[in-house]
Scaffold this active site. Structure first.
Site, short mmCIF file in Angstrom:
data_model
loop_
_atom_site.label_atom_id
_atom_site.label_comp_id
_atom_site.label_asym_id
_atom_site.label_seq_id
_atom_site.Cartn_x
_atom_site.Cartn_y
_atom_site.Cartn_z
N VAL A 246 25.36 27.50 95.15
CA VAL A 246 24.40 28.56 94.85
C VAL A 246 23.86 28.37 93.43
CG1 VAL A 246 24.03 31.04 94.65
CG2 VAL A 246 25.58 30.14 96.41
N TYR B 129 28.48 38.66 92.04
CA TYR B 129 28.59 38.77 93.49
C TYR B 129 29.05 40.12 94.02
CZ TYR B 129 27.47 33.87 93.54
OH TYR B 129 26.82 32.68 93.38
N PHE C 183 35.34 24.79 96.80
CA PHE C 183 34.32 24.25 97.67
C PHE C 183 32.93 24.58 97.13
CE2 PHE C 183 36.02 28.23 99.43
CZ PHE C 183 34.88 29.03 99.46
N ARG D 96 13.67 36.98 89.53
CA ARG D 96 12.49 37.07 90.39
C ARG D 96 12.88 37.28 91.85
NH1 ARG D 96 8.54 32.17 88.65
NH2 ARG D 96 7.57 32.84 90.61
#
Length: 413
Positions: free
Chosen positions: A86, A127, A413, A95
């Site tokens: 990500v 998150y 990961f 944005r």
């Protein structure tokens, strides 16, 4: 397809992977990835689960997912999306790029029928607003082997250790790993090509340490454990002062695990064993003579998000009988919002929609934190993040959600 502020979000094409990967590394402030790391990362990429955001010809956002299965309390391996890769280009912050990626990704996870998503966060503050809660923690340490001794359990002297080239014993080590997966929540069932990841060993990332080494443990002619590690020789005015850097250690029984720790703590010319990521209840804590001389440190690791509350809570078992109604808040995935009745025990569970009065009120983020059994609902309630609406419900649910073994994510990961 999707658009936000003039950008386009779409599934990555295979011929775009190099640009996608390079954009990711640039966003993380890193130089080019070592060739062998790049090769493994491409081999494990699931292109149909990889997303890219484009602004014209510029690649400005990335996100991917792996189709994992994660062990939950009770030993079941539950389908879980391993959220990865990500990034948002520094030119396109604030944005809506990240929100659009998270929105598309969680919609896709739901469509695939995966009840859980999980990730490791470079910046934990990001998150929570997407429903992810810290669910596992990792323990690191710097064991001073000049001042620490180990008390070994019965049988450790019977364990035979031998050096082996890491690639030569990979299959045997993977068999040990696979046998351990059902024993601890948070562990991941290894998918094809993932067995290669622990052997990635670029010289540029060793900081002068040795190439990856491996020792296997054997009992009655069978491999029952292994340790992968680097050694870095150093000298001080008073003599040798080297460090053993532990990458992986696994044992099928206490004697094997203890024998491996004794070996690592006894390598000639080394005075420190550096441990980067172990379970918070790891055995070495009870083998050493002086925990303070090991400088233990704790930090967050895996973040969990329940994508389907009913399916996720039904997939695990509970330490004690539980019958509780949750009032769940979930603004980002509103299909989870509302009341859910959980009934369960050590043999199984069911979680269904209900119109009954709620016993506990919380957000999906708290359920994610508690899901693997490593974060107590009582602890979250003490911070005001869980509200008890029926007296006694909080203690009942908190005990039931616990795990006798601390959850742990074995690798990133």
């Amino acid at each position: 397809m999707g658009t936000v502020h003039g950008t386009e979000l779409r599934v990555l094409r295979e011929d775009e992977w190099d640009r996608w990967y390079d954009a990711l590394y640039r966003a993380f402030g890193s130089g080019p990835a070592p060739a062998e790391e790049r090769e493994v990362d491409k081999a494990v990429t699931e292109f149909d689960r990889s997303l890219a955001v484009w602004d014209g010809d510029a690649l400005v956002g990335t996100a991917g997912a792996f189709s994992f299965r994660v062990t939950v309390p009770g030993g079941a391996a539950v389908p879980a999306a391993g959220v990865t890769m990500v990034s948002v280009a520094a030119t396109h912050r604030r944005r809506g790029v990240l929100t659009s990626l998270m929105r598309r990704q969680l919609d896709d996870v739901r469509a695939l029928g995966e009840p859980v998503a999980m990730l490791t966060a470079s910046e934990p503050a990001i998150y929570g607003r997407f429903g992810y809660g810290a669910a596992t923690f990792r323990l690191s340490a710097e064991i001073d082997t000049n001042r620490v001794t180990l008390a070994l359990p019965a049988g450790a002297e019977e364990v035979r250790l031998r050096y082996a080239a890491p690639a030569d014993v990979l299959d045997a080590c993977e068999a040990v790993y696979a046998a351990l997966v059902p024993r601890r929540p948070g562990m991941l069932v290894r998918r094809p090509h993932w067995e290669r990841a622990p052997l990635v060993d670029p010289a540029s990332e060793r900081d002068g340490a040795s190439p990856l080494q491996c020792v296997v443990a054997e009992r009655d002619g069978e491999i029952t454990g292994y340790a992968r590690f680097h050694t870095k020789a150093q000298w001080s005015p008073s003599g040798p002062d080297g460090t053993v850097r532990v990458k992986d250690l696994a044992g099928l029984d206490p004697a094997t695990e203890a024998a491996l720790w004794r070996f690592l703590c006894g390598i000639d010319l080394m005075t420190t064993v550096s441990v980067g990521s172990r379970p918070v209840d790891d055995a070495w804590r009870h083998l050493v003579s002086d925990t303070r001389r090991c400088e233990p440190r704790l930090r967050d690791d895996a973040y969990v998000r329940l994508v389907d509350v009913g399916a996720a809570l039904s997939a695990r078992t509970y330490q004690t009988p539980v019958d509780v109604v949750f009032e769940v808040e979930d603004t980002f995935c509103p299909w989870n919002a509302g009341r859910w009745r959980l009934t369960g025990d050590p043999k199984g569970a069911s979680c269904e929609r209900t119109a009954e009065a709620a016993d506990l009120a919380l957000s999906v983020r708290e359920l994610g934190s508690a899901y693997l059994g490593g974060v107590a609902l009582l602890s979250l309630a003490s911070a005001g993040r869980v509200r008890e609406l029926r007296p006694g419900a909080l203690a009942e649910a908190s005990v039931a959600f616990g795990s006798p073994v601390a959850p742990w994510l074995p690798h990133g990961f």
